[in-house]
Design a protein around this motif. Structure first.
Motif, PDB file in Angstrom:
ATOM      1  N   TYR A   1       0.850  -1.184   0.000  1.00 23.44           N
ATOM      2  CA  TYR A   1       0.000   0.000   0.000  1.00 23.44           C
ATOM      3  C   TYR A   1       0.887   1.235   0.000  1.00 23.44           C
ATOM      4  N   ASN A   2       0.298   2.350  -0.408  1.00 24.90           N
ATOM      5  CA  ASN A   2       1.054   3.604  -0.389  1.00 24.90           C
ATOM      6  C   ASN A   2       0.496   4.545   0.679  1.00 24.90           C
ATOM      7  N   THR A   3       1.128   5.677   0.832  1.00 21.15           N
ATOM      8  CA  THR A   3       0.719   6.612   1.894  1.00 21.15           C
ATOM      9  C   THR A   3      -0.678   7.162   1.649  1.00 21.15           C
ATOM     10  N   ARG A   7      -3.794   7.332   4.266  1.00 24.18           N
ATOM     11  CA  ARG A   7      -4.498   8.590   4.531  1.00 24.18           C
ATOM     12  C   ARG A   7      -6.005   8.449   4.315  1.00 24.18           C
ATOM     13  N   LEU A   8      -6.401   7.715   3.280  1.00 21.37           N
ATOM     14  CA  LEU A   8      -7.822   7.561   2.958  1.00 21.37           C
ATOM     15  C   LEU A   8      -8.530   6.594   3.900  1.00 21.37           C
ATOM     16  N   LEU A   9      -7.881   5.477   4.197  1.00 20.20           N
ATOM     17  CA  LEU A   9      -8.555   4.400   4.922  1.00 20.20           C
ATOM     18  C   LEU A   9      -8.257   4.375   6.410  1.00 20.20           C
ATOM     19  N   GLY A  10      -7.112   4.907   6.802  1.00 21.25           N
ATOM     20  CA  GLY A  10      -6.737   4.862   8.208  1.00 21.25           C
ATOM     21  C   GLY A  10      -7.195   6.100   8.956  1.00 21.25           C
ATOM     22  N   ASP A  13      -4.832   7.418  14.664  1.00 21.38           N
ATOM     23  CA  ASP A  13      -4.350   6.420  15.623  1.00 21.38           C
ATOM     24  C   ASP A  13      -3.890   5.120  14.957  1.00 21.38           C
ATOM     25  N   THR A  14      -4.001   5.065  13.645  1.00 23.97           N
ATOM     26  CA  THR A  14      -3.631   3.829  12.945  1.00 23.97           C
ATOM     27  C   THR A  14      -2.125   3.594  13.028  1.00 23.97           C
ATOM     28  N   GLU A  15      -1.750   2.425  13.559  1.00 23.07           N
ATOM     29  CA  GLU A  15      -0.341   2.065  13.575  1.00 23.07           C
ATOM     30  C   GLU A  15       0.035   1.540  12.197  1.00 23.07           C
ATOM     31  N   GLU A  16       1.330   1.350  11.994  1.00 21.51           N
ATOM     32  CA  GLU A  16       1.785   0.845  10.693  1.00 21.51           C
ATOM     33  C   GLU A  16       1.148  -0.513  10.443  1.00 21.51           C
ATOM     34  N   ASN A  24      -7.881  -1.487   6.906  1.00 21.67           N
ATOM     35  CA  ASN A  24      -9.307  -1.174   6.911  1.00 21.67           C
ATOM     36  C   ASN A  24     -10.108  -2.463   6.981  1.00 21.67           C
ATOM     37  N   ARG A  25     -11.070  -2.506   7.919  1.00 25.95           N
ATOM     38  CA  ARG A  25     -11.849  -3.730   8.125  1.00 25.95           C
ATOM     39  C   ARG A  25     -13.307  -3.586   7.682  1.00 25.95           C
ATOM     40  N   SER A  26     -13.608  -2.536   6.925  1.00 31.58           N
ATOM     41  CA  SER A  26     -14.990  -2.323   6.487  1.00 31.58           C
ATOM     42  C   SER A  26     -15.438  -3.439   5.552  1.00 31.58           C
ATOM     43  N   THR A  27     -16.750  -3.655   5.504  1.00 33.81           N
ATOM     44  CA  THR A  27     -17.316  -4.751   4.704  1.00 33.81           C
ATOM     45  C   THR A  27     -16.971  -4.610   3.225  1.00 33.81           C
ATOM     46  N   GLY A  28     -17.120  -3.404   2.691  1.00 32.68           N
ATOM     47  CA  GLY A  28     -16.855  -3.183   1.264  1.00 32.68           C
ATOM     48  C   GLY A  28     -15.420  -3.478   0.893  1.00 32.68           C
TER      49      GLY A  28
END
Length: 218
Positions: A1-3, A7-10, A13-16, A24-28
């Motif tokens: 993944y890239n930065t 930025r979009l999904l995290g 507080d998102t750690e590496e 990202n754990r969303s259903t979609g």
């Protein structure tokens, strides 16, 4: 993944993340990734942080076997917002058109009643005429907005007196003000001249005044 993906999904507080699923754990997002890893193309919508995304996932194969997936995230917020506005506009237009149509239909029926006095006949005919004029104005405005949206016409800018235009708009709604018992306190800046499309800007004033008529209590 890239930065950009982080930025979009995290979030702050998102750690590496060690994997896309940690990102990202969303259903979609999960559905798109899992279907791609199963060898199928997938396209899923995702709403996150009041923004809308289109997740496109495709399998990566090597020697006929799926070895990974490529996931593309497209920000379609602007498109979704336009569609939402379009749906709201269609709903509002339908409502606006129903009112004058109902008046024309009702008073047209009443005009056919026998034994009408001349006074009543003129009153009903006036209501039909006013509603027909209102209906024609609505249709004209809708067509004009459609042309503007499709860039088929462009604003015709000129310099003119703002207070005169506001007074003209106010006069159109004077019967409604009086009927609802609303008093208008107008403080117009005399002599103010602006550079704008007079015809298009008058649509703005009329819309604002129409809403004021509807939603102001007596």
């Amino acid at each position: 993944y890239n930065t950009a993906a982080v930025r979009l999904l995290g979030d702050a507080d998102t750690e590496e993340p060690r994997s896309a699923f940690e990102l990202n754990r969303s259903t979609g997002f999960r559905t798109a990734a899992e279907e791609a890893l199963s060898g199928r193309h997938s396209q899923q919508p995702l709403e996150l942080k009041n923004r809308y995304y289109n997740i496109i996932a495709n399998p990566v194969t090597e020697s006929g076997k799926v070895v990974g997936a490529v996931i593309i995230i497209m920000d379609v917020t602007e498109k979704e917002q336009r569609e939402k506005l379009r749906r709201e506009f269609t709903s509002n237009v339908s409502h606006e058109l129903k009112t004058p149509l109902a008046v024309i239909q009702n008073y047209g029926t009443m005009l056919q009643q026998p034994g009408l006095t001349e006074e009543k006949r003129l009153e009903y005919a006036r209501s039909v005429t006013d509603s027909a004029r209102r209906l024609a104005s609505l249709v004209t405005n809708i067509l004009k907005l459609n042309k503007l949206e499709n860039q088929q016409i462009f604003p015709a800018v000129s310099v003119y007196n703002l207070s005169e235009q506001l007074c003209e708009s106010l006069l159109q709604f004077e019967p409604v003000w009086e009927k609802q018992g609303i008093e208008i306190d107008v403080n117009l800046a005399e002599g103010v001249r602006i550079s704008a499309d007079a015809e298009l800007l008058s649509l703005v004033w009329n819309n604002l005044l129409s809403n004021a008529c509807k939603f102001t209590r007596q």
